[in-house]
Enzyme design. Structure first.
Site, PDB file in Angstrom:
ATOM      1  N   PRO A 110      -6.246  -0.891 -17.588  1.00  8.79           N
ATOM      2  CA  PRO A 110      -7.615  -0.934 -18.113  1.00  8.79           C
ATOM      3  C   PRO A 110      -7.730  -0.943 -19.623  1.00  8.79           C
ATOM      4  O   PRO A 110      -8.835  -1.080 -20.139  1.00  8.79           O
ATOM      5  CB  PRO A 110      -8.225   0.348 -17.540  1.00  8.79           C
ATOM      6  CG  PRO A 110      -7.069   1.276 -17.397  1.00  8.79           C
ATOM      7  CD  PRO A 110      -5.898   0.426 -17.024  1.00  8.79           C
TER       8      PRO A 110
ATOM      9  N   ASP B  86      -3.670 -12.654 -21.412  1.00  8.54           N
ATOM     10  CA  ASP B  86      -5.115 -12.733 -21.592  1.00  8.54           C
ATOM     11  C   ASP B  86      -5.552 -11.943 -22.823  1.00  8.54           C
ATOM     12  O   ASP B  86      -4.750 -11.239 -23.460  1.00  8.54           O
ATOM     13  CB  ASP B  86      -5.833 -12.189 -20.353  1.00  8.54           C
ATOM     14  CG  ASP B  86      -5.809 -13.180 -19.202  1.00  8.54           C
ATOM     15  OD1 ASP B  86      -5.524 -14.368 -19.447  1.00  8.54           O
ATOM     16  OD2 ASP B  86      -6.078 -12.773 -18.060  1.00  8.54           O
TER      17      ASP B  86
ATOM     18  N   LYS C 170      -9.789 -15.522 -22.749  1.00  6.89           N
ATOM     19  CA  LYS C 170     -11.143 -16.053 -22.579  1.00  6.89           C
ATOM     20  C   LYS C 170     -12.147 -15.040 -23.118  1.00  6.89           C
ATOM     21  O   LYS C 170     -11.966 -13.833 -23.001  1.00  6.89           O
ATOM     22  CB  LYS C 170     -11.461 -16.315 -21.097  1.00  6.89           C
ATOM     23  CG  LYS C 170     -10.547 -17.335 -20.424  1.00  6.89           C
ATOM     24  CD  LYS C 170     -10.944 -17.494 -18.965  1.00  6.89           C
ATOM     25  CE  LYS C 170     -10.107 -18.549 -18.268  1.00  6.89           C
ATOM     26  NZ  LYS C 170      -8.709 -18.134 -18.122  1.00  6.89           N
TER      27      LYS C 170
ATOM     28  N   GLY D 124      -5.390  -8.340 -17.943  1.00  2.12           N
ATOM     29  CA  GLY D 124      -6.010  -7.038 -18.061  1.00  2.12           C
ATOM     30  C   GLY D 124      -6.428  -6.511 -16.693  1.00  2.12           C
ATOM     31  O   GLY D 124      -6.795  -7.277 -15.806  1.00  2.12           O
ATOM     32  N   GLY D 125      -6.346  -5.202 -16.508  1.00  2.00           N
ATOM     33  CA  GLY D 125      -6.733  -4.606 -15.223  1.00  2.00           C
ATOM     34  C   GLY D 125      -5.762  -4.941 -14.127  1.00  2.00           C
ATOM     35  O   GLY D 125      -4.551  -4.750 -14.258  1.00  2.00           O
ATOM     36  N   ASP D 126      -6.268  -5.457 -13.021  1.00  2.00           N
ATOM     37  CA  ASP D 126      -5.460  -5.819 -11.860  1.00  2.00           C
ATOM     38  C   ASP D 126      -5.654  -7.302 -11.569  1.00  2.00           C
ATOM     39  O   ASP D 126      -6.781  -7.805 -11.600  1.00  2.00           O
ATOM     40  CB  ASP D 126      -5.879  -4.994 -10.645  1.00  2.00           C
ATOM     41  CG  ASP D 126      -5.068  -5.349  -9.409  1.00  2.00           C
ATOM     42  OD1 ASP D 126      -4.022  -4.717  -9.196  1.00  2.00           O
ATOM     43  OD2 ASP D 126      -5.474  -6.261  -8.662  1.00  2.00           O
TER      44      ASP D 126
ATOM     45  N   ILE E 145      -8.380  -8.244  -8.796  1.00  2.00           N
ATOM     46  CA  ILE E 145      -9.767  -7.765  -8.868  1.00  2.00           C
ATOM     47  C   ILE E 145     -10.443  -8.464 -10.040  1.00  2.00           C
ATOM     48  O   ILE E 145     -10.239  -8.110 -11.205  1.00  2.00           O
ATOM     49  CB  ILE E 145      -9.836  -6.233  -9.009  1.00  2.00           C
ATOM     50  CG1 ILE E 145      -9.172  -5.568  -7.800  1.00  2.00           C
ATOM     51  CG2 ILE E 145     -11.286  -5.774  -9.151  1.00  2.00           C
ATOM     52  CD1 ILE E 145      -9.223  -4.063  -7.806  1.00  2.00           C
TER      53      ILE E 145
ATOM     54  N   THR F 139      -6.951  -0.940 -12.084  1.00  2.00           N
ATOM     55  CA  THR F 139      -8.131  -1.735 -12.381  1.00  2.00           C
ATOM     56  C   THR F 139      -9.102  -0.955 -13.262  1.00  2.00           C
ATOM     57  O   THR F 139      -9.093   0.285 -13.288  1.00  2.00           O
ATOM     58  CB  THR F 139      -8.818  -2.188 -11.088  1.00  2.00           C
ATOM     59  OG1 THR F 139      -9.878  -3.087 -11.420  1.00  2.00           O
ATOM     60  CG2 THR F 139      -9.386  -1.019 -10.309  1.00  2.00           C
ATOM     61  N   ALA F 140      -9.945  -1.684 -13.987  1.00  2.00           N
ATOM     62  CA  ALA F 140     -10.859  -1.058 -14.936  1.00  2.00           C
ATOM     63  C   ALA F 140     -11.771  -0.042 -14.264  1.00  2.00           C
ATOM     64  O   ALA F 140     -12.101   0.990 -14.851  1.00  2.00           O
ATOM     65  CB  ALA F 140     -11.688  -2.132 -15.633  1.00  2.00           C
TER      66      ALA F 140
ATOM     67  N   MET G  42     -18.023  -6.807 -16.272  1.00  2.00           N
ATOM     68  CA  MET G  42     -18.589  -7.885 -17.103  1.00  2.00           C
ATOM     69  C   MET G  42     -20.111  -7.913 -17.008  1.00  2.00           C
ATOM     70  O   MET G  42     -20.729  -8.969 -16.899  1.00  2.00           O
ATOM     71  CB  MET G  42     -18.008  -9.247 -16.678  1.00  2.00           C
ATOM     72  CG  MET G  42     -16.493  -9.317 -16.790  1.00  2.00           C
ATOM     73  SD  MET G  42     -15.771 -10.787 -16.028  1.00  2.00           S
ATOM     74  CE  MET G  42     -15.872 -10.357 -14.281  1.00  2.00           C
TER      75      MET G  42
ATOM     76  N   GLY H  36     -13.038   1.398 -22.302  1.00  2.00           N
ATOM     77  CA  GLY H  36     -12.548   2.608 -21.662  1.00  2.00           C
ATOM     78  C   GLY H  36     -11.043   2.773 -21.728  1.00  2.00           C
ATOM     79  O   GLY H  36     -10.289   1.798 -21.778  1.00  2.00           O
TER      80      GLY H  36
END
Length: 399
Positions: free
Chosen positions: A149, A172, A194, A225-227, A230, A255-256, A307, A336
């Site tokens: 995250p 990313d 992006k 980023g994250g997973d 997801i 994940t975030a 998002m 976070g």
């Protein structure tokens, strides 16, 4: 060393090929869990008890030597055959370890070999092998790695191993710069980040990059980023890899939703407040939200919107329009788990106004539900408000 490498060394009984020599070679063997007499070597100067491997009076063919080995260890990259050996290892998918700073007596894997049931490693190895059926010799592989995250040390051990053995990293925007410092200096780094309304590298081109580098025999890490599974388009990318017969593995990340909520002191589930949790994207498609607000308004459910910064007002209005109480607690978590973490707390009726009065930067996560009330007691992490260093092409990391 990566997990599949540990399995092969344990099970296949083949020798290990060492290029170069060093007085600390015995300790290197102990780190690998290998007996000294099992080692194969090209160097002429070896400590007592280490047996060189070579036909008497002849210099062995390096490509054949690598092909017959369980592991290639390059103690001295300056040896004349080191480059050919590394190329042969990549072509034959033989694991390779290049210890760091053996001259200082600190030559050891960046992470110690993991121990545990062989089935733990077998599951990952078999998955990569099944995906590789029908490919030509010399094809590399792709690891889809979740970077977590935000905080770089929330990367998994398996993800770190993948980074440290990568030939190419395709990354990313929401990846901490500190993670990119974990890749070998020889590793090629390609930025495909992006931003909202700014996709300089289309998804189709990213898919092409993965295929091109894997077909060149390289170990590719797709760092997200994250997973990856997801809201990360990981499913789309492995579909292309499977169709092309490219070996791959998925290394999940935190994940975030879980990471940012934990650092905000907001448990996503709680037996007194929420018995379910829904992950939702607040990203607009063609300028319009396409959400089933009626289905999202449920008692005892926490909602987490990814998002959702630019659609925050519409999300809150849509939920209230389907019966959500205006006083339902809500919180927006900005950046976070990082030193830049900030949290804006309110209700679904007033949070959008509170956010508009502040200078808020993506990435953000919106959490709505009774569990947000618990933050008053469970708040434990406080960011300093500094700007987080996200990966970007501005630091000359691209190739």
């Amino acid at each position: 060393m990566n997990d599949c490498m540990t399995l092969r060394l344990r099970d296949n009984g083949r020798p290990t090929l060492v290029i170069g020599s060093h007085p600390d070679a015995k300790r290197l063997l102990a780190i690998l869990g290998r007996d000294a007499t099992d080692f194969a070597g090209m160097g002429a100067k070896w400590p007592p008890g280490v047996r060189p491997w070579a036909p008497a009076g002849a210099e062995p063919d390096i490509t054949e030597a690598v092909a017959q080995s369980a592991l290639l260890v390059i103690l001295d990259p300056a040896e004349s055959c080191a480059d050919d050996a590394l190329a042969a290892a990549q072509a034959g998918r033989v694991p390779c370890w290049i210890p760091t700073a053996p001259e200082r007596g600190t030559a050891e894997p960046a992470l110690p070999p993991l121990t545990g049931p062989a089935t733990d490693w077998l599951a990952e190895s078999e998955g990569a092998v099944r995906a590789a059926q029908g490919t030509q010799p010399g094809v590399g592989d792709v690891s889809l790695v979740g970077a977590g995250p935000g905080a770089p040390d929330l990367l998994t051990l398996r993800g770190l191993r993948a980074l440290q053995t990568a030939d190419v990293v395709i990354f990313d925007r929401l990846v901490a710069d500190a993670l990119l410092e974990q890749v070998p200096p020889r590793c090629e780094r390609i930025y495909v980040g992006k931003r909202r309304r700014d996709h300089p590298v289309p998804q189709e081109e990213i898919n092409t990059l993965l295929l091109r580098h894997a077909r060149a025999g390289k170990r590719v890490v797709r760092l997200k980023g994250g997973d990856p599974f997801i809201f990360g388009r990981g499913g789309e990318e492995i579909e292309h890899l499977m169709e092309a017969g490219i070996p791959f593995r998925v290394i999940p990340g935190i994940t975030a939703a879980s990471g940012c909520a934990a650092y905000a002191g907001i448990p996503l589930t709680h037996r007194d407040y929420a018995q379910s949790c829904a992950f939702v994207t607040g990203h607009r498609k063609d300028g319009e939200l396409d959400l089933d607000f009626r289905g999202l308004v449920r008692e005892g459910q926490t909602l987490v919107f990814y998002m959702g910064l630019h659609s925050l007002r519409d999300v809150c209005a849509g939920l209230m329009g389907e019966g959500m109480a205006p006083e339902m607690p809500a919180a927006l978590v900005q950046q976070g788990t990082t030193r830049a973490q900030t949290i804006i707390e309110g209700t679904v009726s007033d949070l959008a106004d509170a956010v508009e009065s502040r200078e808020v930067r993506a990435p953000t996560l919106l959490i709505i539900g009774e569990v947000v009330r618990l933050r008053r007691r469970l708040d434990w992490f406080h960011g300093s408000g500094e700007t987080m260093a996200w990966a970007s092409p501005d630091r000359e990391l691209t190739s």
